[in-house]
Design a protein around this motif. Structure first.
Motif, short mmCIF file in Angstrom:
data_model
loop_
_atom_site.label_atom_id
_atom_site.label_comp_id
_atom_site.label_asym_id
_atom_site.label_seq_id
_atom_site.Cartn_x
_atom_site.Cartn_y
_atom_site.Cartn_z
N PRO A 1 0.82 -1.22 0.00
CA PRO A 1 0.00 0.00 0.00
C PRO A 1 0.85 1.26 0.00
O PRO A 1 1.89 1.33 0.66
CB PRO A 1 -0.81 -0.12 1.29
CG PRO A 1 0.02 -0.99 2.18
CD PRO A 1 0.73 -1.96 1.27
N ILE A 2 0.39 2.24 -0.76
CA ILE A 2 1.08 3.53 -0.85
C ILE A 2 0.08 4.65 -0.59
O ILE A 2 -1.02 4.64 -1.14
CB ILE A 2 1.70 3.73 -2.25
CG1 ILE A 2 2.70 2.62 -2.58
CG2 ILE A 2 2.39 5.10 -2.35
CD1 ILE A 2 3.14 2.60 -4.02
N THR B 1 -8.87 5.07 3.98
CA THR B 1 -8.74 3.63 4.14
C THR B 1 -7.28 3.17 4.21
O THR B 1 -7.01 1.97 4.14
CB THR B 1 -9.43 2.89 2.98
OG1 THR B 1 -8.84 3.33 1.74
CG2 THR B 1 -10.92 3.20 2.95
N GLY B 2 -6.36 4.09 4.33
CA GLY B 2 -4.95 3.71 4.28
C GLY B 2 -4.38 3.30 5.61
O GLY B 2 -3.33 3.78 6.04
N TYR C 1 0.35 -0.54 -4.68
CA TYR C 1 -1.08 -0.34 -4.49
C TYR C 1 -1.36 1.07 -3.98
O TYR C 1 -1.15 1.37 -2.81
CB TYR C 1 -1.62 -1.39 -3.52
CG TYR C 1 -3.11 -1.31 -3.25
CD1 TYR C 1 -3.99 -0.76 -4.17
CD2 TYR C 1 -3.62 -1.80 -2.05
CE1 TYR C 1 -5.35 -0.69 -3.91
CE2 TYR C 1 -4.98 -1.75 -1.78
CZ TYR C 1 -5.84 -1.19 -2.72
OH TYR C 1 -7.18 -1.12 -2.46
N PHE C 2 -1.82 1.94 -4.87
CA PHE C 2 -2.20 3.30 -4.50
C PHE C 2 -3.62 3.21 -3.94
O PHE C 2 -4.60 3.25 -4.67
CB PHE C 2 -2.10 4.22 -5.71
CG PHE C 2 -0.69 4.39 -6.20
CD1 PHE C 2 0.12 5.39 -5.69
CD2 PHE C 2 -0.16 3.53 -7.16
CE1 PHE C 2 1.44 5.54 -6.12
CE2 PHE C 2 1.14 3.68 -7.61
CZ PHE C 2 1.95 4.68 -7.09
N GLN C 3 -3.69 3.11 -2.62
CA GLN C 3 -4.90 2.64 -1.95
C GLN C 3 -5.83 3.74 -1.47
O GLN C 3 -7.04 3.65 -1.65
CB GLN C 3 -4.49 1.77 -0.75
CG GLN C 3 -5.63 1.28 0.11
CD GLN C 3 -5.14 0.51 1.33
OE1 GLN C 3 -3.99 0.57 1.71
NE2 GLN C 3 -6.04 -0.23 1.96
N LEU D 1 0.89 -1.89 -11.17
CA LEU D 1 0.39 -0.73 -10.44
C LEU D 1 -1.11 -0.92 -10.28
O LEU D 1 -1.82 -1.14 -11.26
CB LEU D 1 0.65 0.58 -11.20
CG LEU D 1 2.09 0.90 -11.62
CD1 LEU D 1 2.14 2.29 -12.26
CD2 LEU D 1 3.05 0.82 -10.45
N SER D 2 -1.59 -0.82 -9.05
CA SER D 2 -3.01 -0.92 -8.78
C SER D 2 -3.46 0.44 -8.22
O SER D 2 -2.98 0.88 -7.18
CB SER D 2 -3.29 -2.03 -7.77
OG SER D 2 -4.67 -2.21 -7.60
N ILE D 3 -4.37 1.10 -8.96
CA ILE D 3 -4.74 2.47 -8.63
C ILE D 3 -6.20 2.52 -8.20
O ILE D 3 -7.11 2.26 -9.00
CB ILE D 3 -4.51 3.41 -9.84
CG1 ILE D 3 -3.03 3.38 -10.25
CG2 ILE D 3 -4.94 4.83 -9.51
CD1 ILE D 3 -2.76 2.69 -11.54
#
Length: 321
Positions: free
Chosen positions: A29-30, A53-54, A87-89, A117-119
């Motif tokens: 997570p980022i 939610t981070g 993961y740009f969460q 990359l998951s955005i």
């Protein structure tokens, strides 16, 4: 529970990653210094707290590289992962000026061992120029792109009540735009929003199945402190379904879900100290065990009732003239 073959009941995310990357892959997570249009123009969704939610990510004060490096080392030691997904969460990660967005994405894509990359973003924050930037990064760095869209429910009346800030049409528009670029598409849903019924859960499953969605991430509603929903919960203005009914809703959803869609998550995961209500005081893995046992007892599996697509009413009619 050891005797239940989870993969025979539904299409798991862990197996999906193994099939795609042929090794153990883990999401990192980022946090970016970003908010969302709903919070900027108001107080955000009724279930959203100030922290978003981070919960598992480092502070956005750290650079993308610093966050990835720190988290990666911990995950390598603990889970023996070999490759990673950036993961740009938190919040709405496309709600940034395009040049800043591109810079953050490139910083993650050029890191060693990052394969995807998951955005995470909102349906009303998908635009062609942002998708084109991601397409260039995918080509330049050889990483896959996954867009995670928060929808929560197909019931547009509920979307209005929770102050979601968009309706169903915006999600439909975003789905079609993302899939024109061939990116992986994940949709988030909450199966027990106040006022949503089993019929809404069923319709959500059907709508998701009828469109080119690749992954679904299901959440059980949690109520963070300092959210507007917490005030309603504390004063008894909202009713939440029981754990047993949630499991029934989950079974209904999975049975009607197209069997090619990956299910990444079925229950929320949040630190207990952050929420006034979460998972009926039960751990998410125990809830998953209960779900698997229920599916086994029913001799059921994902997609077993997905019989409504492809001109279902024409079944039995000869194709010849």
């Amino acid at each position: 529970m050891d005797c239940i073959n989870e993969e025979q009941i539904y299409r798991t995310y862990s197996n999906y990653l193994k099939q795609n990357y042929h090794c153990k892959v883990y999401k990192l997570p980022i946090n970016l210094p970003v908010t969302c249009p709903n919070r900027k123009n108001g107080t955000g969704c009724s279930f959203c707290a100030e922290a978003g939610t981070g919960f598992e990510a480092l502070s956005s004060a750290f650079s993308v590289k610093e966050q990835l490096t720190c988290t990666k080392e911990k995950i390598k030691k603990r889970y023996k992962a070999e490759k990673f997904i950036a993961y740009f969460q938190n919040y709405t990660n496309t709600f940034l000026p395009l040049d800043q967005f591109q810079s953050y994405m490139k910083e993650a894509a050029m890191e060693e061992e990052i394969v995807e990359l998951s955005i995470s973003t909102r349906p009303d924050c998908i635009r062609e120029d942002y998708l084109k930037v991601l397409q260039k990064i995918q080509t330049q760095f050889g990483v896959k792109i996954c867009i995670e869209l928060g929808l929560q429910t197909v019931n547009y009346h509920t979307l209005r009540k929770i102050d979601r800030g968009h309706g169903l049409a915006e999600w439909l528009d975003a789905v079609l735009a993302v899939k024109r670029y061939g990116f992986t598409l994940c949709t988030h849903l909450i199966l027990n929003l106040p006022d949503d019924t089993k019929e809404d859960v069923l319709e959500s499953s059907k709508v998701i199945s009828a469109l080119p969605v690749d992954i679904v991430k299901l959440h059980s509603l949690y109520i963070p402190y300092h959210s507007r929903l917490y005030s309603e919960y504390k004063s008894g203005k909202i009713n939440l379904c029981t754990k047993e009914e949630y499991l029934e809703r989950l079974v209904l959803f999975v049975e009607h879900l197209r069997d090619t869609i990956v299910i990444e998550r079925m229950f929320s995961r949040i630190p207990e100290e952050e929420a006034a209500f979460s998972n009926w005081g039960t751990s998410w893995w125990k809830l998953k065990d209960e779900f698997l046992l229920k599916m086994e007892e029913l001799h059921s599996c994902q997609g077993i009732k997905c019989t409504y697509l492809n001109g279902a009413a024409l079944a039995g009619i000869s194709p010849s003239s």
